[in-house]
Design an enzyme around this catalytic site. Structure first.
Site, PDB file in Angstrom:
ATOM      1  N   GLU A 163       0.796  -1.232   0.000  1.00 60.88           N
ATOM      2  CA  GLU A 163       0.000   0.000   0.000  1.00 60.88           C
ATOM      3  C   GLU A 163       0.829   1.285   0.000  1.00 60.88           C
ATOM      4  O   GLU A 163       0.628   2.198   0.799  1.00 60.88           O
ATOM      5  CB  GLU A 163      -0.956  -0.018   1.208  1.00 60.88           C
ATOM      6  CG  GLU A 163      -1.837  -1.261   1.258  1.00 60.88           C
ATOM      7  CD  GLU A 163      -2.689  -1.355   2.505  1.00 60.88           C
ATOM      8  OE1 GLU A 163      -2.733  -0.395   3.285  1.00 60.88           O
ATOM      9  OE2 GLU A 163      -3.331  -2.404   2.713  1.00 60.88           O
ATOM     10  N   GLU A 279      -6.303 -10.719  -0.948  1.00 63.28           N
ATOM     11  CA  GLU A 279      -7.039 -10.497   0.308  1.00 63.28           C
ATOM     12  C   GLU A 279      -8.555 -10.434   0.070  1.00 63.28           C
ATOM     13  O   GLU A 279      -9.281  -9.670   0.666  1.00 63.28           O
ATOM     14  CB  GLU A 279      -6.557  -9.212   1.000  1.00 63.28           C
ATOM     15  CG  GLU A 279      -5.066  -9.160   1.222  1.00 63.28           C
ATOM     16  CD  GLU A 279      -4.608  -7.935   1.986  1.00 63.28           C
ATOM     17  OE1 GLU A 279      -5.455  -7.242   2.580  1.00 63.28           O
ATOM     18  OE2 GLU A 279      -3.393  -7.659   2.019  1.00 63.28           O
TER      19      GLU A 279
END
Ligand code: G3I
Length: 374
Positions: A163, A279
């Site tokens: 991220e 995820e």
């Protein structure tokens, strides 16, 4: 691909608590789910890996480990391999939970994802008062050498950086203004990947990101920034092998998937990268109040349609859900859920809180069956 018209039709039906009857086998006649009918077997038939995130504490529960071993051939630690959980103090490492997952996975011949070395979240409390511009590079490289070195040769792929993009931080390179960026500069990314390659040459080094999946303007912008970052890293010969598309997606919201996701996968493939859906879970908070079975069907539709796009490309090698059972999903802990629907537990995963396969399980298995071989 769901057309917008189709989506609005489904949303209106969902609004009155009806889920479209789909050709999708929510609970097909063959509800046998083990052996050759398991997720991992159906994935393997197509050259794919089926995985999930694991909280080490759950490895002490027989009901959990029975389903985990029967259904998956890939695991990732939900938290145990992150910087904060591993590093109670600057001079100590707590590997107990990570070691337990690695041991379980090796015993059951499962592959293991490592998650993650560099992230702006879950840094230990001591980090802010200890890391400086002078020592941050050493903190980073020592951490990666120690952790990647401990599991050298045992890890399928590492989320080296997680991220790193945040467009609202306003940088021309779209990098997030994280502690790592402030302390080391943009070169923290290259340093992390080169160190990881040195420490474990066998692991596939992955860049993992969220909010890059749907057709919205914000996801499209973040997708472009992510691909630009990957291109810069590859142009600088940074060792990078895969893109992780987190896939925390929503049902019942106006979130549609299509060519943007296809272009992201194709863009990664054009850079020689594999693609992992790392995820996956389907947040059901936006589905208007209706019976769990109706919500389950809408969630399953999202699984089915999203994975159909994900699996079109042979660059896609793996899909992991962010958890195995609804009983453990992180989604029940997020603020918006607690405030909005505290008495309506999320149902985002392939197994419900009683370890029964949900319609999402059958949707996922059906998507494996329909995937092209790779
Ligand atoms: O272990 C401590 C416990 O000792 C303490 O009593 C308790 C209360 O403070 O906290 C526990 O740690 C929590 C940890 O999960 C383990 O349960 C942290 O507070 C909590 O913040 C942490 O949340 C995790 C979150 O990442 C951290 O940002 C979630 O479980 C985890 O599912 C989530 O996973 C992330 C991925 O790593 C990256 N992509 C997004 C995804 C969802 O946020």
């Amino acid at each position: 691909m769901i057309t917008r018209r189709e989506y609005l039709k489904r949303s209106s039906l969902a609004a009155c608590g009806l889920a479209l009857a789909r050709t999708l086998p929510a609970e097909p006649g063959n509800s046998h789910i083990e052996g050759r009918d398991s997720l991992k077997a159906r994935a393997h038939n197509r050259g794919l890996l089926a995985g999930c995130a694991v909280n080490a504490a759950n490895l002490r529960e027989d009901a959990f480990t029975k389903v985990l071993a029967a259904q998956y051939n890939l695991v990732v630690a939900e938290n145990a391999m992150k910087f904060g959980p591993l590093r109670p103090t600057p001079d100590t490492f707590n590997f107990a939970d990570a070691d337990a997952l690695v041991a379980f996975a090796q015993h059951h011949k499962m592959k293991i994802r490592g998650h993650n070395f560099v992230w702006h979240e879950q840094l230990p409390a001591w980090f802010a008062g200890t890391a400086t511009k002078e020592n941050a590079k050493k903190i980073l490289t020592d951490h990666i050498h120690t952790v990647a070195g401990r599991y050298k040769g045992k890890i399928h792929s590492w989320d080296v950086v997680n991220e790193a993009i945040n467009i609202s931080d306003g940088r021309p390179d779209s990098l997030r203004k994280s502690s790592w960026l402030e302390l080391i500069g943009p070169e923290y990314l290259e340093l992390a990947y080169r160190t990881a390659r040195q420490a474990d040459p066998k692991a596939k080094l992955t860049y993992n990101e969220y909010g890059i999946e749907d057709q919205s303007e914000s996801d499209s912008a973040k997708r472009a920034a992510t691909l630009a970052l990957l291109k810069r890293l590859k142009a600088a010969n940074v060792p990078l092998d895969a893109l992780g598309i987190q896939s925390h997606i929503k049902a019942g919201a106006l979130q549609t998937f299509g060519n943007g996701l296809r272009e992201l996968i194709a863009g990664a493939q054009s850079l020689g990268l594999e693609v992992y859906f790392t995820e996956l879970d389907v947040n059901d908070d936006a589905i208007p109040d209706s019976a769990p079975a109706a919500r389950d069907r809408i969630v399953a539709d999202v699984y089915h349609d999203y994975l159909a796009i994900a699996f079109e490309s042979t660059a896609t090698k793996a899909v992991l859900t962010w958890g195995l059972t609804d009983a453990h999903t992180w989604l029940n802990g997020i603020k918006s859920h607690r405030e909005k629907l505290p008495n309506r537990p999320q149902r985002p995963l392939p197994f419900d809180a009683d370890y029964k396969p949900t319609p999402a399980f059958f949707a996922m298995r059906d998507a494996f069956d329909k995937a092209p071989h790779r």
